[in-house]
Design an enzyme around this catalytic site. Structure first.
Site, PDB file in Angstrom:
ATOM      1  N   CYS A 255      50.298 -22.827   6.616  1.00 37.24           N
ATOM      2  CA  CYS A 255      50.624 -24.074   7.379  1.00 37.24           C
ATOM      3  C   CYS A 255      51.657 -23.826   8.273  1.00 37.24           C
ATOM      4  CB  CYS A 255      50.933 -25.164   6.622  1.00 37.24           C
ATOM      5  SG  CYS A 255      51.707 -26.471   7.694  1.00 37.24           S
TER       6      CYS A 255
ATOM      7  N   GLU B 119      48.185 -11.644  13.972  1.00 38.87           N
ATOM      8  CA  GLU B 119      47.060 -12.298  14.715  1.00 38.87           C
ATOM      9  C   GLU B 119      47.362 -13.984  14.394  1.00 38.87           C
ATOM     10  OE1 GLU B 119      43.367 -10.541  13.728  1.00 38.87           O
ATOM     11  OE2 GLU B 119      43.545  -9.140  15.298  1.00 38.87           O
TER      12      GLU B 119
ATOM     13  N   CYS C  25      51.654 -31.620   9.400  1.00 37.41           N
ATOM     14  CA  CYS C  25      51.205 -31.236  10.662  1.00 37.41           C
ATOM     15  C   CYS C  25      50.873 -32.464  11.540  1.00 37.41           C
ATOM     16  CB  CYS C  25      50.044 -30.426  10.712  1.00 37.41           C
ATOM     17  SG  CYS C  25      50.337 -28.681  10.262  1.00 37.41           S
TER      18      CYS C  25
ATOM     19  N   GLU D 189      45.576  -2.504  17.876  1.00 43.03           N
ATOM     20  CA  GLU D 189      44.386  -2.466  16.959  1.00 43.03           C
ATOM     21  C   GLU D 189      43.146  -2.445  17.874  1.00 43.03           C
ATOM     22  OE1 GLU D 189      43.583  -5.511  13.767  1.00 43.03           O
ATOM     23  OE2 GLU D 189      45.846  -5.524  13.671  1.00 43.03           O
TER      24      GLU D 189
ATOM     25  N   TRP E 173      32.810  -6.283   9.760  1.00 40.81           N
ATOM     26  CA  TRP E 173      32.621  -7.825   9.707  1.00 40.81           C
ATOM     27  C   TRP E 173      31.715  -8.465  10.785  1.00 40.81           C
ATOM     28  CZ3 TRP E 173      33.788  -8.624  14.621  1.00 40.81           C
ATOM     29  CH2 TRP E 173      34.853  -7.983  15.343  1.00 40.81           C
TER      30      TRP E 173
ATOM     31  N   LYS F 298      37.105  -2.388   2.477  1.00 41.76           N
ATOM     32  CA  LYS F 298      37.103  -1.020   2.034  1.00 41.76           C
ATOM     33  C   LYS F 298      35.932  -0.340   2.842  1.00 41.76           C
ATOM     34  CE  LYS F 298      34.251  -2.188  -1.864  1.00 41.76           C
ATOM     35  NZ  LYS F 298      33.994  -3.382  -1.968  1.00 41.76           N
ATOM     36  N   PHE F 299      35.224  -1.008   3.522  1.00 46.97           N
ATOM     37  CA  PHE F 299      34.147  -0.326   4.137  1.00 46.97           C
ATOM     38  C   PHE F 299      34.488  -0.523   5.999  1.00 46.97           C
ATOM     39  CE2 PHE F 299      31.839  -1.241   0.408  1.00 46.97           C
ATOM     40  CZ  PHE F 299      31.692  -0.097  -0.151  1.00 46.97           C
ATOM     41  N   HIS F 300      35.496  -1.051   6.357  1.00 50.63           N
ATOM     42  CA  HIS F 300      36.035  -0.997   7.462  1.00 50.63           C
ATOM     43  C   HIS F 300      36.168   0.409   8.198  1.00 50.63           C
ATOM     44  CE1 HIS F 300      38.066  -1.829  11.295  1.00 50.63           C
ATOM     45  NE2 HIS F 300      37.598  -3.173  11.303  1.00 50.63           N
TER      46      HIS F 300
END
Ligand code: GAL
Length: 709
Positions: free
Chosen positions: A137, A172, A182, A325, A333, A374-376
């Site tokens: 938050c 990010e 909020c 990046e 993803w 792990k598969f990126h």
């Protein structure tokens, strides 16, 4: 001064001078990746192996500690820095730099469970469970205090460490929380903005559907039927993240005033107005993941990335910026996670450099053994050696980057043209029920506003021009032409600024959906485009028509128009019914019920001109229009030759002259005619002149041997 201290000093000065003049020389672009040694503490050989591999790759740096909070503070108040000391020391000893992250991007489990208020609440009032990431938050005082303490501790410990080059603040930052804190903060924010409820109700047109608020506490965080509430909520969320970011930087700046801070942007992320963020950080950095999905087409993908790069350059004020990046191969993803085809990865990197980047970092250095990513794609695969295709590809890119040291710390050439991109206009349009919209999320949200900006950027690029992407706050006097696609929200002040620009000789291009509302999302009275833009453009836009998919209207250029356009074109999706009030016609509608209705107009003043395009044009028609501009106004092209679709030339200044980057973004080989222009590829020594074949996805970094006619 020792060698490493000297390098560190140089490195810091380089960063601090990103936004300034008088920059010292540096020999290498920064090249590296996000690196997570915190995940590998039980594998003692990995750090040494990674350092070896980094050196083999030609890496200079790594972003470290981004999600390492639990490794740094396994229990409340018990800090563990041994592993990070070791990484920092080894990096320094090897002459590598660390972009040290503050770990606020994900919360430790112990903290999340002990202090539930740091977890976000969704629109329906449900609090997130612990876990996930990027989900704190932003209003929580507890989280802000915890972050401050962590950052202070990191700054005290590593502020003078020779490996430290830059602070990588959080990761990010984005998203929204609807918790009680909020909500109260939003109400206080509104109170500060509107002072009285009467003001707020008037600005929000609250009489409509009985939305008149009689107490600040009645105001919700979410009601789609109150369009200005939605707009103000996005402004507030943006301000909350910005104040969270400033809170993160406060202790760091106090303790290490000479170490620059950045936070990684996400292109045109829907809810972050990065123009405002850019004013508070020392260096602009961006994360970008153009998706290699051929269904969209390679050119469409590349031009969007180009737009984003030009916006980062705009945020940097024409100075260089950091690509923090990107993926060296596939992501994990997407709906489609294709490997990058040969030359695409290199092209994407060089495209960023051609547009002003002087740092290239990947996500990620090494594939994690477990977990969501792990598969990126990564520079180092689970296999672990430098034998992989991706590692070799990255090493080749690293060596190309080493040869590009001459562009470092040089300002990017100013374009003649600037395109305005404004988050507030986008928010206001998306919040208003009416215009067709598609607010899908992702790095390139396809909403109607962004879509308009991208299509104009593409047409300008295809006409051989470079364009800077700027905010409406920028200084227009640097440019000959300002394009403001679908600038739906226009204040009186901005309208005056446009008037002054045209008065002083500038060329302004406005389009459909320009000047409909004021800064509170209330429609301008007295005819669109509102405020003084009706007079400036010399037109009245009486109505807007949204067409069904597949419907088209022909666009007929007016004989003898000053842009020399003569080919019949196509409009679709959006058509406005324009009345002339002093403007000339460049093109009219040629079909449907609009026959003869003006579609493209020009209103000249003694020195400048304001053009209005009252319809969404297909890419060929828009290109014809911008080609007309290039010749009518003698705008400077990057190279003198006419380039086919998907071939782009960009220039960068070097210490001793300039380099031309030539890209073929097409999947197919294309031939181009450079005519008298002679370029030499600085890496292969190949001479490019006359008829040249450009391989698919090829990139050339060239010196100009001879300027063509
Ligand atoms: C970025 C994020 C990284 C990593 C990457 C994967 O948005 O900052 O931490 O998750 O996506 O593509």
């Amino acid at each position: 001064m020792s060698f490493y201290n000297e390098r560190q000093w140089l490195c810091r000065r380089i960063f601090m001078n990103y936004k300034k003049k008088g920059i010292p020389k540096q020999t290498h672009l920064f090249y590296g990746a996000d690196y997570n040694p915190d995940q590998w503490q039980k594998y003692p050989d990995i750090l040494e192996r990674d350092i070896e591999l980094m050196k083999e790759l030609g890496a200079t740096s790594a972003s470290i500690g981004i999600f390492a909070w639990t490794s740094l503070e396994p229990e409340e108040g018990r800090f563990e820095f041994g592993w990070l000391d070791c990484v920092m020391d080894r990096f320094a000893a090897e002459g590598l730099f660390v972009f040290l992250a503050t770990p606020s991007g994900s919360k430790p489990m112990w903290m999340s469970e002990k202090y539930p208020e740091i977890r976000r609440v969704n629109q329906d009032g449900a609090r997130d469970s612990s876990g996930g990431r990027h989900n704190h938050c932003p209003s929580s005082c507890i989280y802000r205090e915890k972050v401050s303490l962590m950052n202070r501790t990191l700054a005290e410990r590593y502020g003078k460490h020779p490996a430290l080059a830059l602070w990588h603040i959080g990761n990010e930052l984005s998203g929204e929380c609807h918790c009680a804190n909020c909500k109260a903060s939003f109400q206080a924010w509104l109170r500060a903005r509107y002072v009285t409820l009467e003001n707020l109700n008037e600005s929000w047109w609250s009489n409509f559907w009985n939305h008149t608020f009689t107490d600040w506490a009645q105001i919700p965080t979410y009601d789609h039927s109150i369009d200005c509430l939605e707009l103000d909520w996005l402004r507030f969320v943006n301000d909350q993240h910005l104040s969270f970011l400033k809170n993160e930087m406060a202790s760091i700046r106090e303790l290490t005033p000479d170490v620059p801070c950045t936070t990684n942007f996400m292109c045109m992320h829907l809810s972050n107005n990065y123009w405002e963020w850019a004013e508070h950080i020392d260096v602009i950095s961006n994360d970008i993941y153009p998706m290699p999905d051929d269904r969209e087409g390679s050119w469409a993908r590349s031009i969007k990335a180009d737009f984003v790069h030009s916006m980062m350059r705009g945020m940097s004020g024409g100075k260089s910026w950091m690509q923090m990046e990107c993926a060296p191969s596939s992501v994990n993803w997407g709906t489609v996670n294709k490997l990058k085809r040969p030359r695409v990865h290199r092209q994407e990197i060089l495209q960023a450099v051609a547009n002003g980047a002087d740092t290239i970092h990947y996500f990620q250095w090494r594939k994690s053994r477990g977990g969501f990513e792990k598969f990126h794609g990564a520079v180092v695969d689970h296999e672990g050696s430098s034998d992989s295709r991706v590692f070799k590809d990255c090493a080749q890119v690293g060596s190309d980057l080493q040869a590009l040291g001459s562009v470092l710390q040089q300002d990017c050439p100013k374009a003649d043209i600037a395109i305005i991109y404004e988050w507030e206009s986008r928010w206001a349009m998306n919040a208003s029920c009416g215009p067709k919209k598609d607010t899908s999320l992702g790095p390139f949200p396809a909403d109607i506003y962004t879509d308009a900006c991208l299509s104009h950027y593409e047409a300008v690029t295809s006409s051989g021009q470079s364009a800077d992407v700027v905010s409406a706050r920028s200084d227009f006097s640097d440019y000959r032409m300002i394009i403001a696609p679908s600038l739906y929200m226009v204040s009186e002040k901005l309208a005056r600024k446009f008037n002054a620009f045209v008065e002083s000789g500038g060329i302004l291009v406005g389009t459909y959906l320009t000047g409909y509302v004021d800064p509170t999302n209330l429609c301008w009275l007295g005819g669109f485009p509102g405020s003084s833009l009706r007079q400036l453009f010399g037109i009245w836009n009486e109505e807007i028509d949204y067409l069904c998919d597949g419907e088209q209207v022909t666009v007929i250029p007016e004989e003898g128009n000053n842009l020399g356009c003569y080919t019949e074109g196509v409009a679709f999706d959006i058509i406005e019914r324009i009345h002339l009030e002093g403007a000339d016609v460049i093109a009219r509608a040629g079909s449907d019920c609009y026959i003869d209705s003006p579609l493209i107009t020009r209103n000249s003043t003694s020195k400048g001109a304001a053009y209005y395009i009252g319809a969404k044009l297909d890419s060929g028609t828009l290109l014809e229009f911008y080609r007309g501009f290039v010749s009518a106004y003698d705008l400077i092209q990057s190279v003198s030759a006419e380039l086919p679709l998907g071939v782009v030339a960009r220039k960068r200044q070097t210490a001793s002259g300039e380099l031309v980057f030539l890209f073929n973004y097409n999947k197919e080989e294309v031939s181009i005619d450079l005519e008298g222009l002679q370029l030499r590829d600085t890496l292969t020594e190949e001479l490019l002149t006359g008829a040249v074949q450009l391989a698919s996805y090829s990139s050339h970094i060239c010196e100009v041997v001879r300027i063509g006619s």
